[in-house]
Motif scaffolding. Sequence first.
Motif, PDB file in Angstrom:
ATOM      1  N   LEU A   2       2.788  -4.070 -13.163  1.00 43.71           N
ATOM      2  CA  LEU A   2       2.324  -2.363 -12.229  1.00 43.71           C
ATOM      3  C   LEU A   2       1.827  -2.500 -11.087  1.00 43.71           C
ATOM      4  O   LEU A   2       0.592  -3.197 -11.447  1.00 43.71           O
ATOM      5  CB  LEU A   2       1.961  -1.422 -13.469  1.00 43.71           C
ATOM      6  CG  LEU A   2       1.367  -0.448 -12.890  1.00 43.71           C
ATOM      7  CD1 LEU A   2       2.117   0.057 -12.657  1.00 43.71           C
ATOM      8  CD2 LEU A   2       1.008   0.612 -13.788  1.00 43.71           C
ATOM      9  N   CYS A  45      -0.197  -0.960  -7.922  1.00 44.61           N
ATOM     10  CA  CYS A  45      -0.827   1.218  -7.675  1.00 44.61           C
ATOM     11  C   CYS A  45      -1.121   0.785  -6.702  1.00 44.61           C
ATOM     12  O   CYS A  45      -2.018   0.733  -5.838  1.00 44.61           O
ATOM     13  CB  CYS A  45      -1.567   0.862  -9.158  1.00 44.61           C
ATOM     14  SG  CYS A  45      -1.602   1.102 -10.940  1.00 44.61           S
ATOM     15  N   TYR A 100      -8.406   1.581  -8.876  1.00 44.57           N
ATOM     16  CA  TYR A 100      -7.593   0.893 -10.322  1.00 44.57           C
ATOM     17  C   TYR A 100      -8.051  -0.407 -10.396  1.00 44.57           C
ATOM     18  O   TYR A 100      -7.285  -0.884 -11.846  1.00 44.57           O
ATOM     19  CB  TYR A 100      -5.877   0.696  -9.953  1.00 44.57           C
ATOM     20  CG  TYR A 100      -5.340   1.553  -9.272  1.00 44.57           C
ATOM     21  CD1 TYR A 100      -4.942   2.976 -10.094  1.00 44.57           C
ATOM     22  CD2 TYR A 100      -5.113   1.870  -7.943  1.00 44.57           C
ATOM     23  CE1 TYR A 100      -4.206   3.734  -9.926  1.00 44.57           C
ATOM     24  CE2 TYR A 100      -3.617   2.842  -7.579  1.00 44.57           C
ATOM     25  CZ  TYR A 100      -3.825   3.962  -8.721  1.00 44.57           C
ATOM     26  OH  TYR A 100      -3.090   5.146  -7.573  1.00 44.57           O
ATOM     27  N   TRP A 132      -7.435  -0.590 -14.755  1.00 49.69           N
ATOM     28  CA  TRP A 132      -6.770  -0.090 -15.312  1.00 49.69           C
ATOM     29  C   TRP A 132      -6.467  -1.620 -15.690  1.00 49.69           C
ATOM     30  O   TRP A 132      -5.172  -1.936 -17.388  1.00 49.69           O
ATOM     31  CB  TRP A 132      -6.127   0.150 -14.451  1.00 49.69           C
ATOM     32  CG  TRP A 132      -5.705   1.678 -14.532  1.00 49.69           C
ATOM     33  CD1 TRP A 132      -7.033   2.528 -13.836  1.00 49.69           C
ATOM     34  CD2 TRP A 132      -5.237   2.829 -13.984  1.00 49.69           C
ATOM     35  NE1 TRP A 132      -6.779   3.790 -14.062  1.00 49.69           N
ATOM     36  CE2 TRP A 132      -5.255   3.868 -13.557  1.00 49.69           C
ATOM     37  CE3 TRP A 132      -3.935   2.790 -13.655  1.00 49.69           C
ATOM     38  CZ2 TRP A 132      -4.760   4.747 -13.669  1.00 49.69           C
ATOM     39  CZ3 TRP A 132      -2.637   3.332 -13.353  1.00 49.69           C
ATOM     40  CH2 TRP A 132      -3.500   4.441 -12.917  1.00 49.69           C
ATOM     41  N   CYS A 141      -1.706  -5.128 -13.911  1.00 46.70           N
ATOM     42  CA  CYS A 141      -2.425  -4.150 -13.304  1.00 46.70           C
ATOM     43  C   CYS A 141      -2.567  -5.017 -11.797  1.00 46.70           C
ATOM     44  O   CYS A 141      -3.303  -5.349 -11.481  1.00 46.70           O
ATOM     45  CB  CYS A 141      -3.486  -3.553 -13.642  1.00 46.70           C
ATOM     46  SG  CYS A 141      -3.577  -1.715 -12.416  1.00 46.70           S
ATOM     47  N   PRO A 170      -3.773  -3.309  -7.850  1.00 53.16           N
ATOM     48  CA  PRO A 170      -4.132  -2.494  -7.242  1.00 53.16           C
ATOM     49  C   PRO A 170      -3.738  -3.106  -5.978  1.00 53.16           C
ATOM     50  O   PRO A 170      -3.991  -4.202  -5.774  1.00 53.16           O
ATOM     51  CB  PRO A 170      -5.549  -2.595  -7.291  1.00 53.16           C
ATOM     52  CG  PRO A 170      -6.024  -2.882  -9.020  1.00 53.16           C
ATOM     53  CD  PRO A 170      -4.615  -3.976  -8.899  1.00 53.16           C
ATOM     54  N   LEU A 186       6.691   0.630  -9.977  1.00 54.45           N
ATOM     55  CA  LEU A 186       5.557   0.720  -9.005  1.00 54.45           C
ATOM     56  C   LEU A 186       4.671   2.397  -9.439  1.00 54.45           C
ATOM     57  O   LEU A 186       5.887   2.963 -10.401  1.00 54.45           O
ATOM     58  CB  LEU A 186       6.018   0.954  -7.739  1.00 54.45           C
ATOM     59  CG  LEU A 186       6.683  -0.132  -7.388  1.00 54.45           C
ATOM     60  CD1 LEU A 186       7.859   0.306  -6.487  1.00 54.45           C
ATOM     61  CD2 LEU A 186       6.024  -1.612  -6.794  1.00 54.45           C
ATOM     62  N   PHE A 187       3.860   2.084  -9.415  1.00 55.83           N
ATOM     63  CA  PHE A 187       2.743   3.600  -9.570  1.00 55.83           C
ATOM     64  C   PHE A 187       1.860   4.079  -8.563  1.00 55.83           C
ATOM     65  O   PHE A 187       1.568   3.396  -7.553  1.00 55.83           O
ATOM     66  CB  PHE A 187       1.975   3.781 -10.409  1.00 55.83           C
ATOM     67  CG  PHE A 187       1.495   4.659 -10.932  1.00 55.83           C
ATOM     68  CD1 PHE A 187       1.413   5.781 -12.024  1.00 55.83           C
ATOM     69  CD2 PHE A 187      -0.256   5.058 -10.429  1.00 55.83           C
ATOM     70  CE1 PHE A 187       0.194   7.248 -12.153  1.00 55.83           C
ATOM     71  CE2 PHE A 187      -1.214   6.424 -10.130  1.00 55.83           C
ATOM     72  CZ  PHE A 187      -0.833   7.435 -11.084  1.00 55.83           C
ATOM     73  N   GLY A 188       2.324   5.771  -7.908  1.00 59.50           N
ATOM     74  CA  GLY A 188       1.212   5.918  -6.354  1.00 59.50           C
ATOM     75  C   GLY A 188       0.826   7.404  -6.979  1.00 59.50           C
ATOM     76  O   GLY A 188       1.832   8.097  -6.931  1.00 59.50           O
ATOM     77  N   HIS A 189      -0.558   8.170  -6.502  1.00 58.42           N
ATOM     78  CA  HIS A 189      -1.147   8.884  -6.960  1.00 58.42           C
ATOM     79  C   HIS A 189      -1.125   9.584  -5.665  1.00 58.42           C
ATOM     80  O   HIS A 189      -1.947   8.871  -4.934  1.00 58.42           O
ATOM     81  CB  HIS A 189      -2.471   9.138  -7.614  1.00 58.42           C
ATOM     82  CG  HIS A 189      -2.793  10.229  -7.665  1.00 58.42           C
ATOM     83  ND1 HIS A 189      -2.219  10.497  -8.752  1.00 58.42           N
ATOM     84  CD2 HIS A 189      -3.938  11.160  -7.858  1.00 58.42           C
ATOM     85  CE1 HIS A 189      -3.240  11.833  -8.520  1.00 58.42           C
ATOM     86  NE2 HIS A 189      -4.108  12.101  -7.576  1.00 58.42           N
ATOM     87  N   SER A 225       2.764  10.639  -9.250  1.00 60.92           N
ATOM     88  CA  SER A 225       1.706  11.125  -9.545  1.00 60.92           C
ATOM     89  C   SER A 225       0.834  12.254  -8.542  1.00 60.92           C
ATOM     90  O   SER A 225       0.995  11.097  -7.284  1.00 60.92           O
ATOM     91  CB  SER A 225       0.439  10.327 -10.216  1.00 60.92           C
ATOM     92  OG  SER A 225      -0.469  10.876 -10.527  1.00 60.92           O
ATOM     93  N   LEU A 261       1.341   5.153 -19.201  1.00 58.21           N
ATOM     94  CA  LEU A 261       2.447   3.531 -18.523  1.00 58.21           C
ATOM     95  C   LEU A 261       2.468   2.570 -19.625  1.00 58.21           C
ATOM     96  O   LEU A 261       2.890   1.870 -19.931  1.00 58.21           O
ATOM     97  CB  LEU A 261       0.563   3.829 -17.422  1.00 58.21           C
ATOM     98  CG  LEU A 261       0.286   4.957 -16.393  1.00 58.21           C
ATOM     99  CD1 LEU A 261      -0.235   4.409 -15.651  1.00 58.21           C
ATOM    100  CD2 LEU A 261       2.249   5.054 -15.729  1.00 58.21           C
TER     101      LEU A 261
END
Length: 238
Positions: free
Chosen positions: A3, A5, A16, A19, A29, A31, A71-74, A102, A223
């Motif tokens: 993942l 981030c 992150y 996480w 995870c 980052p 993929l995660f993006g805030h 996010s 997640l």
Amino acid sequence: MKLFCLPYAGSSAVIYEKWKKRLAPSAVCIPMELAGRGTRTREPFYMGMADAAADMLERLKAHMDGTPYALFGHSMGGMIMYEVCHLIRAQGLQPPAMLFFSGRPAPEVPRREAPSHELPDDEFAQRILDIGATSAELFANQQLRDIFMPILRADFRLIETYKYEDRGPLPWPITAIAGIDEVWTEAELEAWNGHTSAGCQIVRMEGGHFYLQDNAEPLLMLLQSRLAQDSSMETMFA
């Protein structure tokens, strides 16, 4: 499952770090550090969104070894991630298993706020405080102010000069996550449905724009569940 981030404006990959332990063993995870902060402090800031997306893609490519990834993006991180996804598809690279956007509506939704990255320091600082992006203590400390003001200006320039281009839906499933106290309408969040041909789910979390800071546990549970489920499917059909 890996993942990756991407952080929000004014922050770095360190947000992150906690996480990593929490998401194991469902995911590794990773980052992603943006230029100009954290371990990349000496590197120049991005000139625009295309610059940021190209840089993140090169860093992602170093990790593309056939292992499934998501993929995660805030907030700003989600904007950069969206552009990275279109580069991945255009270049025929290893595709992500799923996408987590996010803290932002669909990319075509215009910003409500007036541009602020060129305001004088005091006015810019007040604008940042008004939207809750940081605490007053940061700007009260001159040393911290000198460190973070250039980062925030560069990031807000990135956000405020971004121009959306319609390139059709992505072929990967999307989960769009937002705090229930966000200012966006349901329609602006539901518009994410038009950005995937593989299904989209809208999830609301308790809190506002920085819900993941105030209480990350519900997000991490979501997640972990999604990533573990996808990993199980990968194993089943391997």
